[in-house]
Design a protein around this motif. Structure first.
Motif, PDB file in Angstrom:
ATOM      1  N   VAL A 142       0.837  -1.202   0.000  1.00  0.00           N
ATOM      2  CA  VAL A 142       0.000   0.000   0.000  1.00  0.00           C
ATOM      3  C   VAL A 142       0.873   1.253   0.000  1.00  0.00           C
ATOM      4  O   VAL A 142       1.861   1.332   0.735  1.00  0.00           O
ATOM      5  N   LYS A 143       0.504   2.206  -0.836  1.00  0.00           N
ATOM      6  CA  LYS A 143       1.225   3.476  -0.870  1.00  0.00           C
ATOM      7  C   LYS A 143       0.845   4.287   0.366  1.00  0.00           C
ATOM      8  O   LYS A 143      -0.337   4.532   0.617  1.00  0.00           O
ATOM      9  N   MET A 144       1.841   4.697   1.128  1.00  0.00           N
ATOM     10  CA  MET A 144       1.596   5.439   2.369  1.00  0.00           C
ATOM     11  C   MET A 144       2.114   6.859   2.246  1.00  0.00           C
ATOM     12  O   MET A 144       3.200   7.093   1.683  1.00  0.00           O
ATOM     13  N   PRO A 145       1.352   7.846   2.784  1.00  0.00           N
ATOM     14  CA  PRO A 145       1.823   9.235   2.779  1.00  0.00           C
ATOM     15  C   PRO A 145       3.115   9.383   3.581  1.00  0.00           C
ATOM     16  O   PRO A 145       3.451   8.517   4.402  1.00  0.00           O
ATOM     17  N   VAL A 146       3.803  10.495   3.353  1.00  0.00           N
ATOM     18  CA  VAL A 146       5.081  10.737   4.036  1.00  0.00           C
ATOM     19  C   VAL A 146       4.889  10.763   5.543  1.00  0.00           C
ATOM     20  O   VAL A 146       5.665  10.160   6.297  1.00  0.00           O
ATOM     21  N   PHE A 147       3.837  11.454   6.023  1.00  0.00           N
ATOM     22  CA  PHE A 147       3.663  11.572   7.470  1.00  0.00           C
ATOM     23  C   PHE A 147       3.327  10.221   8.105  1.00  0.00           C
ATOM     24  O   PHE A 147       3.645   9.972   9.259  1.00  0.00           O
ATOM     25  N   THR A 148       2.695   9.313   7.316  1.00  0.00           N
ATOM     26  CA  THR A 148       2.426   7.971   7.840  1.00  0.00           C
ATOM     27  C   THR A 148       3.728   7.201   8.008  1.00  0.00           C
ATOM     28  O   THR A 148       3.933   6.515   9.018  1.00  0.00           O
ATOM     29  N   ARG A 149       4.621   7.320   7.017  1.00  0.00           N
ATOM     30  CA  ARG A 149       5.915   6.633   7.107  1.00  0.00           C
ATOM     31  C   ARG A 149       6.744   7.175   8.263  1.00  0.00           C
ATOM     32  O   ARG A 149       7.432   6.420   8.958  1.00  0.00           O
ATOM     33  N   ILE A 150       6.668   8.490   8.480  1.00  0.00           N
ATOM     34  CA  ILE A 150       7.405   9.097   9.594  1.00  0.00           C
ATOM     35  C   ILE A 150       6.884   8.571  10.923  1.00  0.00           C
ATOM     36  O   ILE A 150       7.658   8.204  11.820  1.00  0.00           O
ATOM     37  N   LEU A 151       5.560   8.522  11.059  1.00  0.00           N
ATOM     38  CA  LEU A 151       4.968   8.033  12.305  1.00  0.00           C
ATOM     39  C   LEU A 151       5.253   6.552  12.526  1.00  0.00           C
ATOM     40  O   LEU A 151       5.485   6.119  13.654  1.00  0.00           O
ATOM     41  N   LEU A 152       5.252   5.772  11.434  1.00  0.00           N
ATOM     42  CA  LEU A 152       5.576   4.343  11.559  1.00  0.00           C
ATOM     43  C   LEU A 152       7.015   4.158  12.030  1.00  0.00           C
ATOM     44  O   LEU A 152       7.298   3.337  12.913  1.00  0.00           O
ATOM     45  N   GLY A 153       7.935   4.946  11.454  1.00  0.00           N
ATOM     46  CA  GLY A 153       9.327   4.862  11.867  1.00  0.00           C
ATOM     47  C   GLY A 153       9.517   5.287  13.307  1.00  0.00           C
ATOM     48  O   GLY A 153      10.243   4.635  14.070  1.00  0.00           O
ATOM     49  N   SER A 154       8.830   6.348  13.691  1.00  0.00           N
ATOM     50  CA  SER A 154       8.916   6.826  15.078  1.00  0.00           C
ATOM     51  C   SER A 154       8.351   5.801  16.040  1.00  0.00           C
ATOM     52  O   SER A 154       8.907   5.547  17.108  1.00  0.00           O
ATOM     53  N   GLY A 155       7.209   5.210  15.665  1.00  0.00           N
ATOM     54  CA  GLY A 155       6.583   4.210  16.525  1.00  0.00           C
ATOM     55  C   GLY A 155       7.458   2.986  16.719  1.00  0.00           C
ATOM     56  O   GLY A 155       7.603   2.481  17.836  1.00  0.00           O
ATOM     57  N   ASN A 156       8.059   2.506  15.624  1.00  0.00           N
ATOM     58  CA  ASN A 156       8.945   1.341  15.724  1.00  0.00           C
ATOM     59  C   ASN A 156      10.162   1.646  16.592  1.00  0.00           C
ATOM     60  O   ASN A 156      10.591   0.801  17.387  1.00  0.00           O
ATOM     61  N   PHE A 157      10.703   2.831  16.409  1.00  0.00           N
ATOM     62  CA  PHE A 157      11.883   3.215  17.197  1.00  0.00           C
ATOM     63  C   PHE A 157      11.536   3.285  18.686  1.00  0.00           C
ATOM     64  O   PHE A 157      12.254   2.745  19.532  1.00  0.00           O
ATOM     65  N   LEU A 158      10.420   3.963  18.999  1.00  0.00           N
ATOM     66  CA  LEU A 158      10.033   4.111  20.408  1.00  0.00           C
ATOM     67  C   LEU A 158       9.643   2.778  21.030  1.00  0.00           C
ATOM     68  O   LEU A 158       9.921   2.535  22.208  1.00  0.00           O
TER      69      LEU A 158
END
Length: 227
Positions: free
Chosen positions: A27-43
């Protein structure tokens, strides 16, 4: 008050769970979704490192701001911040005039009263100005003259009214009037700020929560389009 916990749970718990689903489906994800996914995984993985880091920085900052240098820095920043500086200056002038008026009315010599007041201000900047003023008064200089040289922190009306009080011997009464005036000004400004902040907070929280839900709903919509 619930917005921050909700956002935190969504970023740390929800996003790491649904992220793999979107990636596997391509699925194509918006930039802010990818940022939040990366932040969530990191945290979710390194939350303990973040907690330790915040704790260490908090302790260092707290110790620094207890020093004279730290207090002076905070004071200077606050007195130069728009809106906040106006409120603080009026508050400090009201506090100064009330405290000094009470001391003078109680029979304390003016130089000593100014010095005592300087320690009750809660501001390093105002404390330094008033301590210099106390030294000037001991050398025979008029108190109003020192205040007139610090118009950035003591409005001209204050030095002018104190000058009248020095010439008439009614400085305690005029200080009381100054205190009453600036107390009313502080109350009016605080009331205006509260009326302004409430709708602003609602807008900010709405944008924050709406953005978080949009970051989930848009990929879900794109996923549904693939079927």
């Amino acid at each position: 008050t619930c917005a921050l916990p909700i956002c935190t749970v969504m970023i740390i718990v929800v996003f790491p769970q649904i992220g793999p689903v979107f990636k596997e489906a391509g699925v194509k994800m918006p930039v802010f979704t990818r940022i939040l996914l990366g932040s969530g995984n990191f945290l979710a993985t390194w939350w303990w490192v973040v907690l330790i880091f915040i704790t260490v920085i908090g302790v260092i900052a707290a110790n620094y701001f207890r020093t004279k240098e730290g207090k002076t820095l905070i004071d200077e920043i606050a007195l130069r911040t728009p809106v906040i500086s106006k409120l603080l200056k009026m508050l400090y002038v009201a506090r100064f005039s009330e405290s000094l008026g009470v001391l003078i009315k109680g029979g304390i010599p003016i130089a000593q009263a100014i010095e005592i007041t300087s320690h009750a201000m809660g501001s390093m900047t105002y404390r330094d100005i008033l301590q210099r003023a106390a030294d000037d008064v001991r050398r025979g200089r008029l108190f109003s003259q020192t205040l007139a040289e610090n118009e950035e922190f003591f409005p001209p009306m204050v030095s002018q009214m104190i000058a009248v009080g020095e010439s008439t011997g009614q400085i305690d009464n005029l200080l009381s009037k100054i205190s009453e005036f600036y107390t009313r000004e502080v109350e009016g400004l605080v009331g205006g700020l509260i009326e302004l902040i409430q709708p602003l907070l609602i807008v900010i929280i709405g944008v924050l929560v709406g953005g978080l839900f949009a970051s989930i709903l848009i990929p879900i919509y794109n996923l549904a389009q693939t079927f």
